[in-house]
Write a protein that holds these residues in place. Structure first.
Motif, PDB file in Angstrom:
ATOM      1  N   VAL A 176      17.405 -11.775 -90.889  1.00 40.34           N
ATOM      2  CA  VAL A 176      17.372 -12.317 -88.722  1.00 40.34           C
ATOM      3  C   VAL A 176      16.985 -10.972 -88.747  1.00 40.34           C
ATOM      4  O   VAL A 176      15.996 -11.021 -87.029  1.00 40.34           O
ATOM      5  N   SER A 177      17.927 -10.402 -88.679  1.00 40.30           N
ATOM      6  CA  SER A 177      18.045  -8.958 -87.488  1.00 40.30           C
ATOM      7  C   SER A 177      17.074  -8.225 -87.662  1.00 40.30           C
ATOM      8  O   SER A 177      16.057  -7.856 -86.420  1.00 40.30           O
ATOM      9  N   GLY A 178      16.025  -7.701 -89.026  1.00 39.29           N
ATOM     10  CA  GLY A 178      14.342  -7.078 -88.675  1.00 39.29           C
ATOM     11  C   GLY A 178      13.671  -8.384 -87.896  1.00 39.29           C
ATOM     12  O   GLY A 178      12.644  -7.693 -87.119  1.00 39.29           O
ATOM     13  N   ALA A 190      20.037 -17.274 -84.616  1.00 38.94           N
ATOM     14  CA  ALA A 190      21.501 -17.987 -85.318  1.00 38.94           C
ATOM     15  C   ALA A 190      21.434 -19.079 -86.779  1.00 38.94           C
ATOM     16  O   ALA A 190      22.394 -19.923 -86.948  1.00 38.94           O
ATOM     17  N   ALA A 191      20.586 -19.881 -85.882  1.00 38.84           N
ATOM     18  CA  ALA A 191      20.079 -21.047 -86.370  1.00 38.84           C
ATOM     19  C   ALA A 191      20.211 -20.953 -88.188  1.00 38.84           C
ATOM     20  O   ALA A 191      20.270 -22.020 -88.709  1.00 38.84           O
ATOM     21  N   VAL A 192      18.672 -20.295 -87.731  1.00 41.93           N
ATOM     22  CA  VAL A 192      18.869 -19.687 -89.380  1.00 41.93           C
ATOM     23  C   VAL A 192      20.073 -18.898 -90.351  1.00 41.93           C
ATOM     24  O   VAL A 192      20.005 -19.346 -91.247  1.00 41.93           O
ATOM     25  N   LEU A 193      20.557 -18.316 -89.834  1.00 42.72           N
ATOM     26  CA  LEU A 193      21.362 -17.387 -90.081  1.00 42.72           C
ATOM     27  C   LEU A 193      22.206 -19.044 -90.938  1.00 42.72           C
ATOM     28  O   LEU A 193      23.273 -18.711 -92.020  1.00 42.72           O
ATOM     29  N   CYS A 215      24.600 -21.791 -95.329  1.00 38.04           N
ATOM     30  CA  CYS A 215      25.294 -22.947 -96.132  1.00 38.04           C
ATOM     31  C   CYS A 215      24.878 -23.222 -97.277  1.00 38.04           C
ATOM     32  O   CYS A 215      24.899 -23.820 -98.284  1.00 38.04           O
ATOM     33  N   GLY A 216      23.207 -22.600 -97.171  1.00 38.60           N
ATOM     34  CA  GLY A 216      22.866 -23.119 -98.068  1.00 38.60           C
ATOM     35  C   GLY A 216      22.951 -22.019 -99.790  1.00 38.60           C
ATOM     36  O   GLY A 216      22.710 -22.511-100.664  1.00 38.60           O
ATOM     37  N   LEU A 269      15.791 -16.648 -78.957  1.00 41.93           N
ATOM     38  CA  LEU A 269      14.688 -16.723 -80.274  1.00 41.93           C
ATOM     39  C   LEU A 269      16.300 -15.898 -81.042  1.00 41.93           C
ATOM     40  O   LEU A 269      16.568 -16.347 -81.772  1.00 41.93           O
ATOM     41  N   LEU A 270      17.396 -15.604 -80.065  1.00 44.94           N
ATOM     42  CA  LEU A 270      18.788 -15.592 -80.661  1.00 44.94           C
ATOM     43  C   LEU A 270      18.969 -16.792 -81.274  1.00 44.94           C
ATOM     44  O   LEU A 270      19.940 -16.806 -82.404  1.00 44.94           O
ATOM     45  N   GLY A 271      19.027 -17.807 -80.695  1.00 43.77           N
ATOM     46  CA  GLY A 271      19.171 -19.070 -81.033  1.00 43.77           C
ATOM     47  C   GLY A 271      18.914 -19.634 -82.235  1.00 43.77           C
ATOM     48  O   GLY A 271      19.704 -19.949 -83.065  1.00 43.77           O
TER      49      GLY A 271
END
Length: 528
Positions: free
Chosen positions: A24-26, A178-181, A186-187, A173-175
């Motif tokens: 995600v950071s990349g 954050a959702a992806v993280l 959770c997964g 993009l940050l939002g």
């Protein structure tokens, strides 16, 4: 004692989160750099378009040639700034003296930046720090009717404005990141929780040690261990099981039907109930089979099968039975000898010594005749002891056991074991004695023939019982078949056929007033 090392599930969760964070950071970094590059390129294109439109305006060239260009061009430049999304519009002389500027105090001063290419009729595009700070700017020439450079136009957008626009694009993009993280965490947690339940929270090193210990124990025990799943396929098989079942390759994943097992043995492996200490026969072994159903969470997983080799013990049991029969015969003969001795003493006391001598010698001659005939005809001491013991046992049970005059086994040959002959002949004799006693046959008798022939050995046991029904001949050598009641029978004839098959022999069942069992064992050739 368990150490405090992280479990496999926890390590996997941390690894998943670390990988997800890096990805995600990349992704955010790449998206930010792309957004900044795109915004900067668009700022340059927009500045160039505005600058060209100003340079192409005829009023700009006329105003630049007038006595007071600022009076006309400064208001024009302010209108352009209001109508476009640029930060500054500077119109200057070909030498770089400003005619216009967003800060009127700077009008008349030299322009800060490179203008050499524009003075030659080209275009300057650069990022430069001027009076308004760092900016992306474009400088283009203004031509008169004779295509001479009469002025220069500089249009730019400050880096601060570009950065503000980039930040507006980065926040969504940050939002998303954050959702992806959050979803990934959770997964990962769900996967980790499931893995923790399946591995029971064991650390990787402990799990590896358990697997190594499991493999070491599994393949070092002599007993066979077999795991059969719900579909009748082998899930686990150790070296002992492969040896006891005579399997050449690794049967894991194969169906029991493909392993060449007997139907009775395969049925025992997949039985819907637990089995304990059942005897089963293969072509070369006697196996003790125990099965245990395995379930997890109330759901059947399969069956654990434990196999133990009972072959040697079964052979020794047969030899022990023979020894017991001989001991019982000796005990019986000792009892009879005592009775005969009392009779002889009584005859002597009555003054009839001649009758005493005649009685004593007649009984001794009869017993000695049987012993001499067996010992002369049979060179194998274990087989001779079997025949003598069975003769005494038959006599006690009221059965006449006759050894035919043509009985003669002087050499078993190097390939035939005496214990196997005891198994074959002893079980057939027992079967014959039981048959005539059970049916209460008048004058019951069992006739035994054992002789060496050119092509091998012939063993025949005949009785005058009811015989074997024709429909039972095909099943009588299967484990568990018997005409007797109870659970302690049904193995003898199966052991007979197993021993016969081991030597490549044949066994025939016929009738001649009763059952006749004929066994032929080919001569065994032993390689040097």
């Amino acid at each position: 004692m368990r150490t405090s090392r992280w479990s496999l599930a926890r390590q996997l969760l941390v690894l998943q989160l670390a990988i997800l964070l890096v990805l995600v950071s990349g992704g955010i970094t790449i998206a930010y750099l792309d957004a900044r590059r795109t915004t900067t390129d668009r700022a340059g294109e927009q500045s160039l378009a505005v600058a060209r439109s100003i340079a192409d305006a005829p009023d700009v060239a006329r105003a630049a040639a007038s006595a007071d260009p600022t009076a006309t061009l400064q208001p024009y430049a302010q209108r352009v700034l209001a109508d476009t999304r640029v930060d500054f519009v500077t119109i200057m002389s070909p030498r770089g003296i400003r005619y216009t500027h967003p800060n009127p105090a700077l009008i008349g001063q030299r322009f800060l930046g490179h203008i050499e290419a524009a003075q030659q009729g080209g275009v300057v595009s650069e990022t430069y720090t001027g009076s308004l700070g760092p900016s992306v700017r474009v400088v283009v020439p203004v031509f008169d009717a004779n295509h001479r450079v009469v002025a220069l136009v500089a249009v730019g957008i400050t880096i601060a404005a570009i950065s503000a626009e980039v930040q507006e694009r980065v926040w969504p993009l940050l939002g998303v990141a954050a959702a992806v993280l959050l979803v990934g965490a959770c997964g990962g947690w769900l996967v980790s929780a499931r893995l923790k339940r399946q591995t029971r929270g064991i650390a990787p090193a402990e799990l590896s040690n358990l697997f190594e210990y499991h493999e070491a124990v599994l393949h070092s025990v002599r007993e066979g261990v077999l795991l059969v799943d719900r579909d009748g396929r082998v899930g686990l098989c150790n070296d002992g099981a492969r040896m006891l079942l005579g399997l050449s390759g690794d049967p894991v994943g194969q169906s029991l039907a493909d392993l060449g097992l007997s139907p009775e043995l395969a049925a025992a492996f997949t039985a819907p109930e637990n089995r304990t200490e059942e005897l089963h026969l293969t072509d070369s072994r006697v196996l003790v089979v125990s099965t245990t159903l395995v379930s997890s969470g109330g759901r059947a997983q399969g069956t654990v099968v434990i196999l133990r080799d009972h072959t040697e013990l079964q052979t020794l049991t047969g030899e022990l039975t023979t020894a017991r029969s001989l001991a019982e015969a000796l005990r019986s003969q000792a009892h009879e000898a005592a009775n005969r001795l009392h009779t002889v003493v009584s005859l002597v006391e009555l003054g009839r010594p001649e009758d005493a001598v005649e009685f004593a010698t007649a009984e001794l001659a009869l017993a000695q005749e049987l012993t001499d005939r067996v010992m002369t005809a049979v060179a194998e001491p274990v087989l001779a002891a079997l025949l003598l013991g069975k003769a005494a046992e038959a006599s006690e049970r009221g059965v006449e056991l006759t050894i035919t005059p043509d009985t003669m086994i002087d050499d078993l040959g190097p390939g035939v074991a005496g214990r196997d002959l005891v198994t074959i002949l002893g079980n057939l004799i027992d079967n014959g004695i039981d048959a005539v006693v059970r049916e209460s046959v008048a004058r019951p008798s069992v006739v035994v023939t054992a002789r060496s022939e050119e092509d091998g050995l012939l063993l025949r046991v005949a009785d005058n019982g009811p015989g074997v029904p024709e429909e039972a001949v095909g099943e009588m050598f299967r484990r568990g078949w018997s005409t007797k009641a109870g659970d302690e029978h049904g193995l003898g004839l199966a052991l007979v056929v197993q021993a016969v098959r081991r030597y490549g022999g044949t066994i025939d069942v016929g009738r001649d007033g009763g059952a006749v069992f004929t066994v032929r064992l080919p001569r065994q050739e032993v390689s040097a």
